[in-house]
Design an enzyme around this catalytic site. Structure first.
Site, mmCIF file in Angstrom:
data_model
loop_
_atom_site.group_PDB
_atom_site.id
_atom_site.type_symbol
_atom_site.label_atom_id
_atom_site.label_comp_id
_atom_site.label_asym_id
_atom_site.label_seq_id
_atom_site.Cartn_x
_atom_site.Cartn_y
_atom_site.Cartn_z
ATOM 1 N N PRO A 83 0.822 -1.216 0.000
ATOM 2 C CA PRO A 83 0.000 0.000 0.000
ATOM 3 C C PRO A 83 0.856 1.266 0.000
ATOM 4 C CG PRO A 83 -0.026 -1.063 2.173
ATOM 5 C CD PRO A 83 0.733 -1.966 1.267
ATOM 6 N N ASP A 84 0.288 2.373 -0.543
ATOM 7 C CA ASP A 84 1.007 3.641 -0.407
ATOM 8 C C ASP A 84 0.614 4.270 0.916
ATOM 9 O OD1 ASP A 84 -1.439 4.861 -0.807
ATOM 10 O OD2 ASP A 84 -0.994 5.667 -2.781
ATOM 11 N N PHE A 85 0.894 5.531 1.118
ATOM 12 C CA PHE A 85 0.646 6.155 2.425
ATOM 13 C C PHE A 85 -0.636 6.969 2.443
ATOM 14 C CE2 PHE A 85 5.080 5.211 2.085
ATOM 15 C CZ PHE A 85 5.323 4.585 3.290
ATOM 16 N N ARG A 86 -0.818 7.824 1.413
ATOM 17 C CA ARG A 86 -1.858 8.848 1.509
ATOM 18 C C ARG A 86 -3.095 8.595 0.666
ATOM 19 N NH1 ARG A 86 3.081 10.774 2.123
ATOM 20 N NH2 ARG A 86 3.498 11.870 4.076
ATOM 21 N N ASN A 156 10.988 5.174 -1.411
ATOM 22 C CA ASN A 156 10.456 3.886 -0.963
ATOM 23 C C ASN A 156 11.458 3.141 -0.095
ATOM 24 O OD1 ASN A 156 8.357 4.664 -2.466
ATOM 25 N ND2 ASN A 156 8.662 3.214 -4.135
ATOM 26 N N ASP A 158 11.002 -0.166 0.469
ATOM 27 C CA ASP A 158 10.859 -1.595 0.187
ATOM 28 C C ASP A 158 12.097 -2.206 -0.483
ATOM 29 O OD1 ASP A 158 10.584 -0.658 -2.452
ATOM 30 O OD2 ASP A 158 8.399 -0.711 -2.362
ATOM 31 N N HIS A 175 14.880 7.722 2.072
ATOM 32 C CA HIS A 175 14.364 7.444 3.408
ATOM 33 C C HIS A 175 14.892 6.126 3.965
ATOM 34 C CE1 HIS A 175 10.732 10.206 2.314
ATOM 35 N NE2 HIS A 175 11.836 10.872 2.554
HETATM 36 P P1 OAD Z 1 2.084 8.833 -0.961
HETATM 37 O O1 OAD Z 1 1.192 7.766 -0.468
HETATM 38 O O2 OAD Z 1 2.051 10.138 -0.281
HETATM 39 O O3 OAD Z 1 1.810 9.099 -2.501
HETATM 40 C C1 OAD Z 1 1.749 8.058 -3.429
HETATM 41 C C2 OAD Z 1 1.104 8.598 -4.683
HETATM 42 O O4 OAD Z 1 1.157 7.589 -5.671
HETATM 43 C C3 OAD Z 1 -0.357 8.976 -4.488
HETATM 44 O O5 OAD Z 1 -0.557 10.296 -4.936
HETATM 45 C C4 OAD Z 1 -1.123 7.967 -5.327
HETATM 46 O O6 OAD Z 1 -2.215 8.549 -6.015
HETATM 47 C C5 OAD Z 1 -0.094 7.530 -6.321
HETATM 48 N N1 OAD Z 1 -0.287 6.135 -6.754
HETATM 49 C C6 OAD Z 1 -0.671 5.062 -6.018
HETATM 50 N N2 OAD Z 1 -0.718 3.959 -6.773
HETATM 51 C C7 OAD Z 1 -0.359 4.337 -8.027
HETATM 52 C C8 OAD Z 1 -0.213 3.671 -9.276
HETATM 53 N N3 OAD Z 1 -0.441 2.357 -9.391
HETATM 54 N N4 OAD Z 1 0.161 4.394 -10.336
HETATM 55 C C9 OAD Z 1 0.402 5.714 -10.245
HETATM 56 N N5 OAD Z 1 0.282 6.404 -9.104
HETATM 57 C C10 OAD Z 1 -0.080 5.732 -8.009
HETATM 58 O O7 OAD Z 1 3.563 8.215 -0.978
HETATM 59 P P2 OAD Z 1 4.936 8.998 -1.147
HETATM 60 O O8 OAD Z 1 4.808 10.196 -1.987
HETATM 61 O O9 OAD Z 1 5.946 7.979 -1.528
HETATM 62 O O10 OAD Z 1 8.001 8.152 4.518
HETATM 63 O O11 OAD Z 1 5.195 9.432 0.362
HETATM 64 C C11 OAD Z 1 6.404 10.045 0.760
HETATM 65 C C12 OAD Z 1 6.813 9.600 2.138
HETATM 66 O O12 OAD Z 1 5.733 9.780 3.045
HETATM 67 C C13 OAD Z 1 7.137 8.134 2.252
HETATM 68 O O13 OAD Z 1 8.471 7.848 1.873
HETATM 69 C C14 OAD Z 1 6.876 7.808 3.694
HETATM 70 C C15 OAD Z 1 5.717 8.703 3.993
HETATM 71 O O14 OAD Z 1 5.716 9.258 5.256
HETATM 72 C C16 OAD Z 1 8.727 7.146 5.094
HETATM 73 O O15 OAD Z 1 8.609 5.997 4.775
HETATM 74 C C17 OAD Z 1 9.719 7.547 6.127
#
Ligand code: OAD
Length: 346
Positions: A83-86, A156, A158, A175
């Site tokens: 999963p992503d974060f936001r 990332n 991972d 990170h």
């Molecule tokens: P976010 O979860 O903030 O953003 C991920 C983005 O990717 C979102 O805007 C989604 O819409 C998009 N997304 C998800 N799946 C996708 C797909 N299949 N194709 C295209 N886009 C997709 O994650 P990050 O920006 O990586 O910190 O967050 C930055 C940091 O915040 C992370 O490194 C983490 C967190 O706190 C730590 O791990 C220390």
């Protein structure tokens, strides 16, 4: 300011910032904080390049590029089930189950020190176990194979980039990652994968050396005074938590890459977390910048081209436009077969 001939307060008015009357008695440190916000805002302003707005323009730029700088986020691994974060189904949406007031506390070093079980509870889902790598990782690997990947700055943790064969010298894990882990007490460092079994079984991974020392001491003297803090002998993956310093190579490398990059691809990130979110603004204005993600960036910024959608589909289209389809699909197939713990040796 260095010569002490201008106070931060005076510089505010030089920048045309008019403060409310209530704020006219700001001390220097508060005035400086406000000044910083305005300078950064100014710095982020960018004018879109003329004649660069479509996927075909991006493909043409890739054909002539020699130094592509790639910035990635959690969106490049979601198709692997991480999963992503936001996003609505992201890790931070599960805040309530952990009784935290701010989602980012999940990665807060002070929270970890007081109760490491919170982090270990949700981090199960983030482990790169047996997932292979995604078509987007494959695309970045293809840039490397073509000799045009200047650097990948990934947020990332991972470490899937390593499975996709991105060379260490080409990769900045801004990170940190699960690749290694260190003991909170003695700082002994081990391979991160040695923790995975405990994490998957819901156990807090502990440092074998500290546990052995503790049991020897207890048998000989019953003295365990220094062993009662919450993270005694607890292993922590070498991930940068909020409140910790970023990977040391980051700053130095950004300054070098800034003058070499001739194309910037920003993929699968909400661009909400500094300092990575400031990277595009640090690049020279004439370098084309492309944003590939499911939704617009979480901060206002002018990219030359935004390709919104699932990034695996977008990079597949790009590969087709550039004429790399066959090599790309070959890497995608390898990605499905590669276990994350193996390195790809082709
Ligand atoms: P976010 O979860 O903030 O953003 C991920 C983005 O990717 C979102 O805007 C989604 O819409 C998009 N997304 C998800 N799946 C996708 C797909 N299949 N194709 C295209 N886009 C997709 O994650 P990050 O920006 O990586 O910190 O967050 C930055 C940091 O915040 C992370 O490194 C983490 C967190 O706190 C730590 O791990 C220390």
């Amino acid at each position: 300011m260095i010569d002490e001939s201008h106070s931060p307060y005076n510089l505010l008015s030089t920048f045309g910032i008019r403060l409310l009357d209530d704020l006219s008695a700001l001390d220097d440190s508060n005035a400086l904080a406000i000044l910083q916000i305005y300078i950064v805002r100014e710095f982020r302003k960018r004018t879109r390049l003329p004649n660069f707005s479509t996927i075909v323009d991006v493909a043409e730029a890739l054909k002539s590029a020699s130094n592509v700088l790639v910035i990635t986020g959690a969106g490049i691994s979601t198709s692997l089930g991480i999963p992503d974060f936001r996003s609505a189904d992201g890790i931070y949406a599960r805040l309530e189950s952990y009784n935290l007031s701010d989602p980012q506390e999940m990665f807060d070093i002070e929270v970890f020190k007081s109760d490491p079980s919170i982090f270990y509870d949700f981090s199960k889902e983030l482990l790169p176990v047996e997932r292979g790598y995604s078509p987007t990782h494959a695309f970045i690997r293809l840039l490397q194979d073509k000799g045009i990947l200047l650097r990948q700055y990934t947020q990332n943790i991972d470490d899937i980039e390593s499975s996709a064969g991105i060379e260490e010298a080409r990769l900045i894990q801004c990170h940190g990652s699960f690749k290694t882990a260190s003991c909170m007490s003695c700082r002994d460092r081990v391979r991160g994968s040695t923790l995975f079994k405990d994490i998957q079984e819901g156990k807090i991974p502990r440092c074998a050396k500290c546990l052995a020392r503790q049991s020897t001491r207890q048998t000989s003297s019953n003295d365990d005074d220094d062993d009662d803090d919450a993270v005694f002998g607890v292993m922590k993956p070498d991930i940068t938590f909020f409140g910790e310093q970023l990977e040391t190579r980051f700053k130095e490398q950004v300054l070098l890459d800034r003058s070499a990059a001739d194309l910037v691809l920003c993929i699968g990130t909400s661009l909400r977390v500094a300092p990575v979110s400031d990277l595009p603004a640090l690049m020279p204005p004439a370098v084309p910048q492309v944003f590939l993600s499911r939704e617009a960036a979480g901060r206002e910024y002018v990219f030359d081209c935004e390709l919104l959608g699932a990034c695996d589909d977008t990079v597949r289209q790009l590969a087709r436009h550039v004429g790399w389809q066959e090599e790309f699909e070959r890497l995608v197939e390898l990605g499905k077969r590669t276990k994350t713990v193996e390195k790809m040796n082709t």
